[in-house]
Design a protein around this motif. Structure first.
Motif, short mmCIF file in Angstrom:
data_model
loop_
_atom_site.label_atom_id
_atom_site.label_comp_id
_atom_site.label_asym_id
_atom_site.label_seq_id
_atom_site.Cartn_x
_atom_site.Cartn_y
_atom_site.Cartn_z
N HIS A 134 0.68 -1.62 -0.01
CA HIS A 134 -0.17 0.18 0.08
C HIS A 134 1.01 1.69 0.04
CE1 HIS A 134 0.82 -0.49 3.93
NE2 HIS A 134 0.29 0.51 4.78
N HIS A 136 1.40 4.31 1.82
CA HIS A 136 1.77 4.46 3.27
C HIS A 136 3.71 4.43 3.27
CE1 HIS A 136 -1.50 3.67 4.86
NE2 HIS A 136 -2.45 5.25 4.34
N HIS A 139 6.11 2.00 2.99
CA HIS A 139 6.18 1.07 2.32
C HIS A 139 5.84 0.82 0.91
CE1 HIS A 139 4.27 -1.26 5.35
NE2 HIS A 139 3.72 -0.28 5.95
N HIS A 209 -7.86 -0.51 5.57
CA HIS A 209 -6.82 -0.51 6.33
C HIS A 209 -7.20 1.25 5.76
CE1 HIS A 209 -2.75 0.77 7.94
NE2 HIS A 209 -2.23 1.19 6.58
N ASP A 233 -0.19 -4.25 7.86
CA ASP A 233 -0.60 -3.34 7.66
C ASP A 233 -2.66 -3.66 7.61
OD1 ASP A 233 0.05 -0.07 9.22
OD2 ASP A 233 1.16 -0.06 7.62
ZN LIG Z 1 -0.54 1.89 6.85
#
Ligand SMILES: [Zn+2]
Ligand SMILES: [Zn+2]
Length: 335
Positions: A134, A136, A139, A209, A233
């Motif tokens: 994802h 963020h 990552h 998430h 996550d």
């Molecule tokens: Zn995250």
């Protein structure tokens, strides 16, 4: 200082699944690679290698002076890289990185040090592909190192969700990587198996998430010897539909979000407002599967506030007493 090697074997219903776990943080160099250390012992054949186990802000956490971060700063063997794993097959010289975070430079060094005989690729790419969970900080931002200013890869496959692919295509600096062909985006369909490496099947699992820029996947990675689920996550397990327990019935090893141990780390926040399952809640949910011997659970993506990182051993001891495990940088799982 040299790492200890820990080998864990276990029997499995219907056949022997052999979980050889090599705890070799220092051998792998995650927190302090020692190139003059003893000969490396590693899981033979295809494997999943843990390259980092800290939350996005790292451990020690950026600009933090809490007791755990001070200790990790003074004793680098206690430090952890930001959460990432790799799927590695030395017999074919192939490597797939799962998430590309801010610690990617060190993690690529670790991969190379573990397999120095890997044939050079024409395009100098240190990996053969990247899977992204994802959008963020911890990552995907390491993708920048595949760009023009650094490795400058050519057509490196990066597999992600459709919304993540759109985000990378439409927003700089990632759009530059796409535009000049450093990376080629492959869209993964949820629940549809594909093979990023011959003999290794990956299934992208939709994960609830906070999805400001793109949605989130976890990955089921299935090899001939075992199946691992990686979800660093996630929101509370209550938000999973279908429930995560159904998915975990069919895997041998789950490497799961352990951002926070308990609500004590977040004074003033109600449990429902915490965007991660607490480790205590995860253990409550998965205790029957762990007790039955059908599932191993390893915790990753620890925030610097998490008491399993020390200095008091109480929380860590409780995790182990319940039959769960704290993942370490350098841990390996056969696939
Ligand atoms: Zn995250
Ligand atoms: Zn994260």
């Amino acid at each position: 200082m040299h790492a200890s090697i820990k080998t864990v074997g276990r029997s499995w219903q219907g056949g022997k699944v052999f979980c050889l776990l090599v705890l070799s943080a220092l051998l792998w160099g995650c927190a302090g690679h020692d190139p003059d250390g003893p000969p490396r012992q590693a899981v033979p054949g295809p494997k999943l290698v843990v390259l980092g186990t800290a939350q996005d802000g790292g451990f020690p956490h950026a600009a933090c002076a809490c007791v755990r971060c001070v200790l990790a700063r003074s004793d680098r063997s206690a430090a952890r890289l930001i959460a990432s794993v790799a799927i590695v097959d030395r017999s074919t010289g192939t490597r797939i990185l799962v998430d590309a975070g801010p610690d990617i430079r060190e993690q690529l060094e670790i991969l190379q040090a573990a397999d120095p005989d890997r044939p050079d690729r024409v395009d100098r790419s240190p990996v053969d592909g990247v899977l992204l969970t994802h959008a963020h900080l911890g990552h995907y931002t390491g993708l920048a190192f595949f760009g023009f200013e650094a490795v400058h890869t050519q057509d490196l496959p990066v597999w992600c969700s459709s919304s993540m692919a759109a985000y990378l295509t439409e927003n700089g600096p990632w759009s530059q990587l796409v535009g000049i062909g450093n990376i080629v985006l492959g869209k993964m369909e949820p629940w549809k198996p594909f093979e990023p490496l011959p003999g290794i099947e990956v299934i992208a699992v939709p994960v609830p998430h906070r999805d400001e820029y793109a949605d989130t996947f976890g990955f089921v990675v299935r090899g001939e010897r075992s199946t691992v689920f990686y979800a660093p996550d996630t929101d509370s397990w209550d938000h999973w539909d279908p429930p995560v327990t159904g998915l975990l019935e069919d895997v041998d090893v789950a490497i799961l979000d352990a951002t926070f141990y308990s609500a004590d780390e977040l004074p003033g926040r109600r449990v429902e407002e915490i965007g991660h399952p607490l480790m205590t809640a995860t253990m409550d949910l998965l205790q029957p599967l762990v007790d039955s011997g059908r599932l191993q659970v390893w915790f990753t993506h620890m925030n610097h506030s998490n008491p399993v990182l020390g200095p008091n051993p109480q929380a860590r001891d409780e995790v182990e007493r319940r039959g769960f495990h704290i993942a370490e940088d350098g841990l390996e799982f056969p696939l």
